[in-house]
Write a protein that holds these residues in place. Structure first.
Motif, PDB file in Angstrom:
ATOM      1  N   ARG A   7       0.823  -1.219   0.000  1.00  0.00           N
ATOM      2  CA  ARG A   7       0.000   0.000   0.000  1.00  0.00           C
ATOM      3  C   ARG A   7       0.852   1.263   0.000  1.00  0.00           C
ATOM      4  O   ARG A   7       0.337   2.375   0.049  1.00  0.00           O
ATOM      5  N   ASP A   8       2.178   1.067  -0.014  1.00  0.00           N
ATOM      6  CA  ASP A   8       3.080   2.202  -0.005  1.00  0.00           C
ATOM      7  C   ASP A   8       2.918   2.991  -1.314  1.00  0.00           C
ATOM      8  O   ASP A   8       3.059   2.421  -2.407  1.00  0.00           O
ATOM      9  N   PRO A   9       2.619   4.304  -1.246  1.00  0.00           N
ATOM     10  CA  PRO A   9       2.318   5.061  -2.481  1.00  0.00           C
ATOM     11  C   PRO A   9       3.407   4.954  -3.542  1.00  0.00           C
ATOM     12  O   PRO A   9       3.101   4.844  -4.733  1.00  0.00           O
ATOM     13  N   SER A  10       4.671   4.949  -3.131  1.00  0.00           N
ATOM     14  CA  SER A  10       5.706   4.905  -4.183  1.00  0.00           C
ATOM     15  C   SER A  10       5.739   3.518  -4.846  1.00  0.00           C
ATOM     16  O   SER A  10       5.979   3.403  -6.056  1.00  0.00           O
ATOM     17  N   ALA A  11       5.455   2.468  -4.074  1.00  0.00           N
ATOM     18  CA  ALA A  11       5.391   1.124  -4.672  1.00  0.00           C
ATOM     19  C   ALA A  11       4.186   1.042  -5.613  1.00  0.00           C
ATOM     20  O   ALA A  11       4.272   0.496  -6.726  1.00  0.00           O
ATOM     21  N   LEU A  12       3.060   1.612  -5.198  1.00  0.00           N
ATOM     22  CA  LEU A  12       1.843   1.549  -6.033  1.00  0.00           C
ATOM     23  C   LEU A  12       2.042   2.273  -7.361  1.00  0.00           C
ATOM     24  O   LEU A  12       1.561   1.832  -8.407  1.00  0.00           O
ATOM     25  N   GLU A  13       2.779   3.375  -7.296  1.00  0.00           N
ATOM     26  CA  GLU A  13       3.020   4.160  -8.513  1.00  0.00           C
ATOM     27  C   GLU A  13       3.708   3.296  -9.581  1.00  0.00           C
ATOM     28  O   GLU A  13       3.462   3.454 -10.784  1.00  0.00           O
ATOM     29  N   GLY A  14       4.555   2.368  -9.126  1.00  0.00           N
ATOM     30  CA  GLY A  14       5.275   1.493 -10.058  1.00  0.00           C
ATOM     31  C   GLY A  14       4.363   0.566 -10.850  1.00  0.00           C
ATOM     32  O   GLY A  14       4.785  -0.039 -11.831  1.00  0.00           O
ATOM     33  N   TYR A  15       3.096   0.439 -10.420  1.00  0.00           N
ATOM     34  CA  TYR A  15       2.136  -0.435 -11.118  1.00  0.00           C
ATOM     35  C   TYR A  15       1.000   0.370 -11.768  1.00  0.00           C
ATOM     36  O   TYR A  15       0.006  -0.195 -12.200  1.00  0.00           O
ATOM     37  N   ALA A  16       1.173   1.691 -11.851  1.00  0.00           N
ATOM     38  CA  ALA A  16       0.053   2.547 -12.252  1.00  0.00           C
ATOM     39  C   ALA A  16      -0.132   2.650 -13.751  1.00  0.00           C
ATOM     40  O   ALA A  16      -1.167   3.123 -14.214  1.00  0.00           O
ATOM     41  N   LEU A  22      -2.034   5.083 -20.259  1.00  0.00           N
ATOM     42  CA  LEU A  22      -3.076   5.286 -19.243  1.00  0.00           C
ATOM     43  C   LEU A  22      -2.443   5.175 -17.868  1.00  0.00           C
ATOM     44  O   LEU A  22      -1.547   4.355 -17.654  1.00  0.00           O
ATOM     45  N   ARG A  23      -2.945   5.969 -16.903  1.00  0.00           N
ATOM     46  CA  ARG A  23      -2.400   5.897 -15.545  1.00  0.00           C
ATOM     47  C   ARG A  23      -3.551   5.791 -14.558  1.00  0.00           C
ATOM     48  O   ARG A  23      -4.494   6.585 -14.620  1.00  0.00           O
ATOM     49  N   SER A  24      -3.468   4.812 -13.676  1.00  0.00           N
ATOM     50  CA  SER A  24      -4.452   4.690 -12.603  1.00  0.00           C
ATOM     51  C   SER A  24      -3.746   3.973 -11.450  1.00  0.00           C
ATOM     52  O   SER A  24      -3.329   2.822 -11.588  1.00  0.00           O
ATOM     53  N   VAL A  25      -3.583   4.682 -10.348  1.00  0.00           N
ATOM     54  CA  VAL A  25      -2.839   4.094  -9.224  1.00  0.00           C
ATOM     55  C   VAL A  25      -3.756   3.118  -8.495  1.00  0.00           C
ATOM     56  O   VAL A  25      -4.855   3.497  -8.066  1.00  0.00           O
ATOM     57  N   PRO A  26      -3.335   1.842  -8.361  1.00  0.00           N
ATOM     58  CA  PRO A  26      -4.209   0.892  -7.655  1.00  0.00           C
ATOM     59  C   PRO A  26      -4.282   1.234  -6.164  1.00  0.00           C
ATOM     60  O   PRO A  26      -3.364   1.838  -5.623  1.00  0.00           O
ATOM     61  N   GLU A  27      -5.371   0.794  -5.546  1.00  0.00           N
ATOM     62  CA  GLU A  27      -5.512   1.013  -4.093  1.00  0.00           C
ATOM     63  C   GLU A  27      -4.500   0.147  -3.337  1.00  0.00           C
ATOM     64  O   GLU A  27      -3.971   0.529  -2.303  1.00  0.00           O
ATOM     65  N   ALA A  28      -4.209  -1.038  -3.895  1.00  0.00           N
ATOM     66  CA  ALA A  28      -3.245  -1.959  -3.281  1.00  0.00           C
ATOM     67  C   ALA A  28      -2.734  -2.907  -4.353  1.00  0.00           C
ATOM     68  O   ALA A  28      -3.393  -3.098  -5.384  1.00  0.00           O
ATOM     69  N   VAL A  29      -1.556  -3.483  -4.083  1.00  0.00           N
ATOM     70  CA  VAL A  29      -0.980  -4.451  -5.020  1.00  0.00           C
ATOM     71  C   VAL A  29      -0.683  -5.745  -4.267  1.00  0.00           C
ATOM     72  O   VAL A  29      -0.114  -5.720  -3.163  1.00  0.00           O
ATOM     73  N   ALA A  30      -1.081  -6.875  -4.861  1.00  0.00           N
ATOM     74  CA  ALA A  30      -0.762  -8.193  -4.296  1.00  0.00           C
ATOM     75  C   ALA A  30       0.247  -8.874  -5.208  1.00  0.00           C
ATOM     76  O   ALA A  30       0.153  -8.739  -6.431  1.00  0.00           O
ATOM     77  N   ARG A  31       1.181  -9.578  -4.605  1.00  0.00           N
ATOM     78  CA  ARG A  31       2.164 -10.334  -5.404  1.00  0.00           C
ATOM     79  C   ARG A  31       2.181 -11.787  -4.919  1.00  0.00           C
ATOM     80  O   ARG A  31       3.133 -12.245  -4.284  1.00  0.00           O
ATOM     81  N   PRO A  32       1.099 -12.537  -5.194  1.00  0.00           N
ATOM     82  CA  PRO A  32       1.072 -13.932  -4.728  1.00  0.00           C
ATOM     83  C   PRO A  32       2.196 -14.743  -5.358  1.00  0.00           C
ATOM     84  O   PRO A  32       2.597 -14.476  -6.491  1.00  0.00           O
ATOM     85  N   GLU A  33       2.697 -15.720  -4.571  1.00  0.00           N
ATOM     86  CA  GLU A  33       3.824 -16.519  -5.066  1.00  0.00           C
ATOM     87  C   GLU A  33       3.386 -17.887  -5.556  1.00  0.00           C
ATOM     88  O   GLU A  33       4.221 -18.695  -5.964  1.00  0.00           O
ATOM     89  N   SER A  34       2.100 -18.188  -5.469  1.00  0.00           N
ATOM     90  CA  SER A  34       1.643 -19.520  -5.875  1.00  0.00           C
ATOM     91  C   SER A  34       0.152 -19.468  -6.201  1.00  0.00           C
ATOM     92  O   SER A  34      -0.535 -18.470  -5.904  1.00  0.00           O
ATOM     93  N   VAL A  66      -3.797  -1.988 -16.492  1.00  0.00           N
ATOM     94  CA  VAL A  66      -3.920  -0.906 -15.512  1.00  0.00           C
ATOM     95  C   VAL A  66      -5.199  -1.177 -14.713  1.00  0.00           C
ATOM     96  O   VAL A  66      -6.232  -1.490 -15.302  1.00  0.00           O
ATOM     97  N   ALA A  67      -5.102  -1.080 -13.374  1.00  0.00           N
ATOM     98  CA  ALA A  67      -6.286  -1.358 -12.548  1.00  0.00           C
ATOM     99  C   ALA A  67      -7.172  -0.118 -12.504  1.00  0.00           C
ATOM    100  O   ALA A  67      -6.819   0.880 -11.889  1.00  0.00           O
ATOM    101  N   ALA A  68      -8.338  -0.207 -13.149  1.00  0.00           N
ATOM    102  CA  ALA A  68      -9.247   0.944 -13.147  1.00  0.00           C
ATOM    103  C   ALA A  68      -9.840   1.149 -11.758  1.00  0.00           C
ATOM    104  O   ALA A  68     -10.197   2.262 -11.381  1.00  0.00           O
TER     105      ALA A  68
END
Ligand SMILES: Cc1cc2nc3c(=O)[nH]c(=O)nc-3n(C[C@H](O)[C@H](O)[C@H](O)COP(=O)(O)OP(=O)(O)OC[C@H]3O[C@@H](n4cnc5c(N)ncnc54)[C@H](O)[C@@H]3O)c2cc1C
Length: 453
Positions: A7-16, A22-34, A66-68
């Motif tokens: 949920r860190d804003p700078s990390a979220l920006e990396g996925y926007a 197109l740019r849309s900052v997600p509310e959160a990012v998940a990185r499941p490993e399996s 991009v996550a709308a």
């Protein structure tokens, strides 16, 4: 136990963003490993009524990754090649594997994965499946769809869904569209489920591959050559890639080969592959019929030379991005078409597009898979007003393309950017069938909102 969400804003920006701009900052990012962590994440999303958009390497040109709304699920931590079975010629992979890495893993077995999007070193297998990606070699081997044997996915409510190609050679069980659910997932752009594993079909590496760069005096003759190359006995191209004069200049510069046919108006890069030595003389003779001179033809023979040839093609999108970069701050962007027509009509379609573009004061750079009737016309729109002008020109061109029996999107998908054009092509019943499928898998509409429909 719930999965940690970034949920860190700078990390979220990396996925926007993806490559569409197109740019849309997600509310959160998940990185499941399996697969199991993906199930957990999707259950959590269901209980919190959150939307989830899958993303691989975010090289989509249509805003599809991009996550709308709400959460973005990155597959990059699921990047294992689980198995390569040379006997069955099948690779079992997680979705975050890069196509380039898969190719390198298959090579020692004498096998390769046929889909070859120009972005293969940057894009994931999951993204290629979800977009039904294709590339130069699609002319011979077909798009990604033809090379997916099975998929395992997690649906919006966290349930498992597995589908494999039916092994039967005859089948009369109801509507054809319900015969093979693998086909629903290929090209579904993240709207039906999250692919967590796939079995991919591999092909034996051909013994002989020959690449030729054939310059022509003008576009007309290059395009006529491409049609002849598909229809002439004795040659069997696996790719026929077209470069207009400007694209050829970019490619020439990227090769550091300024002396290569500087007066040519177009160039065709082709490959022939097989067990026998490709017929160089037949190719030269065919080229000559359309004004190509033997002295201008470049031969790419052997692994190293063929890699060099791919650089020709890679140079084009990179150059277009470079040309666009100065205009991004003022609302400009790179815009690229993805329409295709039956290959015999490509010259007529390009001529119509040229008339339309000229009326709007536009002169795109054109290159692409003309062997499949599929050019990319690239525009550098310098500001929002020009973006609007390009959109008008593209919309008019798409109407002309559809009148010729073409498609508005041949390989990059619909995503968000091209959703407005889907209705030009798909009739109301086709749209209703797509909506019914979406409803069956994702009744709450929580997967990849804004994509396709
Ligand atoms: C320079 C350049 C060249 C390109 N050349 C080509 C080309 O030659 N041919 C071509 O077809 N495309 C090309 N593309 C477009 C793009 O690279 C392809 O569409 C690619 O397949 C996208 O893969 P990705 O991993 O980047 O996916 P992303 O952009 O991250 O995602 C694309 C779509 O797939 C969905 N998705 C991703 N992973 C999953 C998953 N595991 N489960 C469900 N849905 C998922 C996303 O939700 C999204 O809808 C090019 C792009 C660039 C920038």
């Amino acid at each position: 136990m719930s999965l940690t969400l970034l949920r860190d804003p700078s990390a979220l920006e990396g996925y926007a963003r993806d490559v569409s701009g197109l740019r849309s900052v997600p509310e959160a990012v998940a990185r499941p490993e399996s697969h199991e962590e993906t199930v957990e994440l999707m259950r959590q999303a269901a209980s919190e009524r959150r939307c989830v958009t899958a993303a691989g390497a975010q090289t989509s040109t249509t805003g599809a990754s991009v996550a709308a709304l709400d959460w973005l699920l990155s597959t990059r931590a699921m990047a294992r090649i689980l198995d390569i079975d040379p006997a069955r010629r099948i690779a079992r992979v997680e979705p975050g594997v890069l196509i380039g890495d898969l190719q390198r893993a298959c090579a020692p077995h004498g096998l390769f994965f046929a889909p070859d999007p120009t972005s293969e070193e940057e894009c994931t297998v999951g993204g290629a499946i979800a977009c039904n990606a294709s590339g130069p070699r699609t002319l011979r081997y077909g798009p990604t769809r033809a090379h997916v044997q099975s998929v395992r996915a997690v649906l919006a409510d966290g349930t498992d869904f597995t589908a494999a190609r039916p092994g039967v050679e005859k089948n009369t069980v109801g509507f054809h569209l319900a015969h093979d659910p693998v086909d629903w997932f290929v090209g579904s752009e993240g709207t039906l489920g999250i692919v967590t594993e796939a079995e991919l079909r591999l092909l034996p590496v051909p013994v002989q591959v020959l690449g030729l760069g054939v310059p022509f005096p003008d576009a007309e003759r290059a395009l006529a050559f491409i049609v002849a190359a598909r229809e002439t006995a004795g040659v069997a191209p696996r790719c026929l890639e077209y470069f207009d004069g400007e694209s050829f200049a970019i490619a020439r510069a990227a090769m550091g080969d300024a002396a290569w046919a500087p007066n040519a108006g177009a160039m065709v890069y082709l490959e022939e592959a097989g067990d026998r030595e490709p017929p160089l003389d037949a190719w030269l003779a065919l080229g000559e019929q359309f004004g190509a001179r033997d002295v201008d033809v470049r031969v790419f023979d052997g692994e190293h030379a063929l890699r060099e040839a791919r650089r020709l093609r890679h140079a084009l999108p990179a150059a277009m991005h470079e040309r666009t970069a100065p205009y991004l701050p003022q609302g400009g962007r790179r815009m690229s078409t993805d329409w295709a027509v039956p290959y015999r009509l490509a010259a007529a379609a390009l001529a119509q597009a040229a008339t339309i573009n000229a009326e709007h004061g536009l002169s795109p750079v054109t290159y692409g898979h003309l062997g499949n009737g599929h050019p990319h016309q690239n525009f550098v729109a310098r500001d929002p007003a020009e973006v609007t002008r390009v959109e008008q020109a593209i919309a008019e061109t798409l109407r002309a393309v559809l009148a010729m029996g073409g498609t508005v999107a041949a390989e990059h998908g619909i995503g968000k950017v091209k959703a407005k054009w889907l209705g030009l092509q798909a009739g109301s019943r086709q749209l209703a069938v797509m909506r019914a499928l979406k409803q069956a898998f994702d009744p709450e509409g929580r997967l990849a909102p804004g994509n396709i429909l």
